[in-house]
Structures are given as structure tokens and as C-alpha cells.
Design a protein around this motif. Structure first.
Motif, PDB file in Angstrom:
ATOM      1  N   GLU A 160      76.060  -2.506  24.254  1.00 28.94           N
ATOM      2  CA  GLU A 160      75.118  -1.776  23.411  1.00 28.94           C
ATOM      3  C   GLU A 160      75.595  -1.738  21.961  1.00 28.94           C
ATOM      4  OE1 GLU A 160      73.058   2.625  23.082  1.00 28.94           O
ATOM      5  OE2 GLU A 160      73.990   2.033  24.962  1.00 28.94           O
ATOM      6  N   ASN A 172      66.069  -3.258  25.230  1.00 28.84           N
ATOM      7  CA  ASN A 172      65.124  -2.291  25.793  1.00 28.84           C
ATOM      8  C   ASN A 172      65.613  -0.862  25.595  1.00 28.84           C
ATOM      9  OD1 ASN A 172      63.078  -4.010  26.712  1.00 28.84           O
ATOM     10  ND2 ASN A 172      64.105  -4.372  28.656  1.00 28.84           N
ATOM     11  N   VAL A 173      66.902  -0.658  25.754  1.00 28.11           N
ATOM     12  CA  VAL A 173      67.490   0.682  25.572  1.00 28.11           C
ATOM     13  C   VAL A 173      67.521   1.053  24.090  1.00 28.11           C
ATOM     14  CG1 VAL A 173      69.611   2.041  25.811  1.00 28.11           C
ATOM     15  CG2 VAL A 173      68.839   0.570  27.696  1.00 28.11           C
ATOM     16  N   GLY A 220      64.261   1.912  22.524  1.00 27.83           N
ATOM     17  CA  GLY A 220      63.637   3.126  23.047  1.00 27.83           C
ATOM     18  C   GLY A 220      62.624   2.968  24.155  1.00 27.83           C
ATOM     19  N   SER A 221      62.495   1.773  24.731  1.00 25.97           N
ATOM     20  CA  SER A 221      61.494   1.634  25.784  1.00 25.97           C
ATOM     21  C   SER A 221      62.026   1.992  27.175  1.00 25.97           C
ATOM     22  CB  SER A 221      60.904   0.223  25.792  1.00 25.97           C
ATOM     23  OG  SER A 221      61.867  -0.727  26.173  1.00 25.97           O
ATOM     24  N   GLN A 222      63.361   2.052  27.323  1.00 26.64           N
ATOM     25  CA  GLN A 222      63.942   2.360  28.631  1.00 26.64           C
ATOM     26  C   GLN A 222      65.276   3.078  28.474  1.00 26.64           C
ATOM     27  OE1 GLN A 222      64.386  -1.488  30.546  1.00 26.64           O
ATOM     28  NE2 GLN A 222      62.348  -1.355  31.460  1.00 26.64           N
ATOM     29  N   SER A 223      65.638   3.830  29.514  1.00 25.97           N
ATOM     30  CA  SER A 223      67.000   4.365  29.617  1.00 25.97           C
ATOM     31  C   SER A 223      67.860   3.275  30.239  1.00 25.97           C
ATOM     32  CB  SER A 223      67.019   5.600  30.525  1.00 25.97           C
ATOM     33  OG  SER A 223      66.752   5.217  31.874  1.00 25.97           O
ATOM     34  N   SER A 249      73.633  -3.307  18.861  1.00 21.73           N
ATOM     35  CA  SER A 249      73.288  -2.401  17.766  1.00 21.73           C
ATOM     36  C   SER A 249      73.760  -2.967  16.429  1.00 21.73           C
ATOM     37  CB  SER A 249      73.904  -1.025  18.018  1.00 21.73           C
ATOM     38  OG  SER A 249      73.563  -0.131  16.994  1.00 21.73           O
TER      39      SER A 249
END
Length: 70
Positions: free
Chosen positions: A15, A44-45, A48-51, A19
Motif C-alpha cells: 500500500e 481499490n483500497v 476508496g472503493s474497497q477495504s 501510495s
């Protein structure tokens, strides 16, 4: 999310790498990125579309085009 497989990276490290990439892409309208499912899950994380739990359970198809609005 902080456990890495031998010789690999943890979800937190993945991540962070994604980022950093997002923060440094240029303002080009369209970009093409060829990558693996881990990067797609991370995007996706980060976008903001998924945890992470949802992202890890979801199926990422091979040889499929995924589009993200950044």
C-alpha cells in the motif's frame, strides 16, 4: 496486514509503494499500467472503493482491463 511472505512485502508495504506511485504520477490525462493483482487490490483500497478485507476476497481476473479515475 504487516506480515510479509519470505522475500516478499506485507500489505502495508504494498500500500505504501502504491501510495508513493499515486503521489508522483504526472498529470497526463490517461496512463496505462501493466501490473499484478496486488497492485489492483491496493489501488481499490487507496482510491476508496474497497477495504483490504473486501479487496482480498474479491476476484481479480487475468488479462482484464481495469480502469481507475485518479
Amino acid at each position: 496486514h504487516n506480515i510479509a511472505p519470505p522475500g516478499g512485502e506485507s500489505l502495508s508495504q504494498l500500500e505504501s509503494r502504491c501510495s508513493d506511485w499515486l503521489a508522483n504520477i504526472n498529470s497526463c490525462k490517461n496512463q496505462i499500467v501493466i501490473t499484478h493483482s496486488g497492485i489492483i487490490r491496493s489501488l481499490n483500497v487507496l482510491l476508496g472503493s474497497q477495504s483490504w478485507d473486501q479487496a482480498m476476497r474479491g476476484e481479480i481476473e487475468f488479462l482484464k482491463l481495469y480502469s481507475f479515475d485518479i
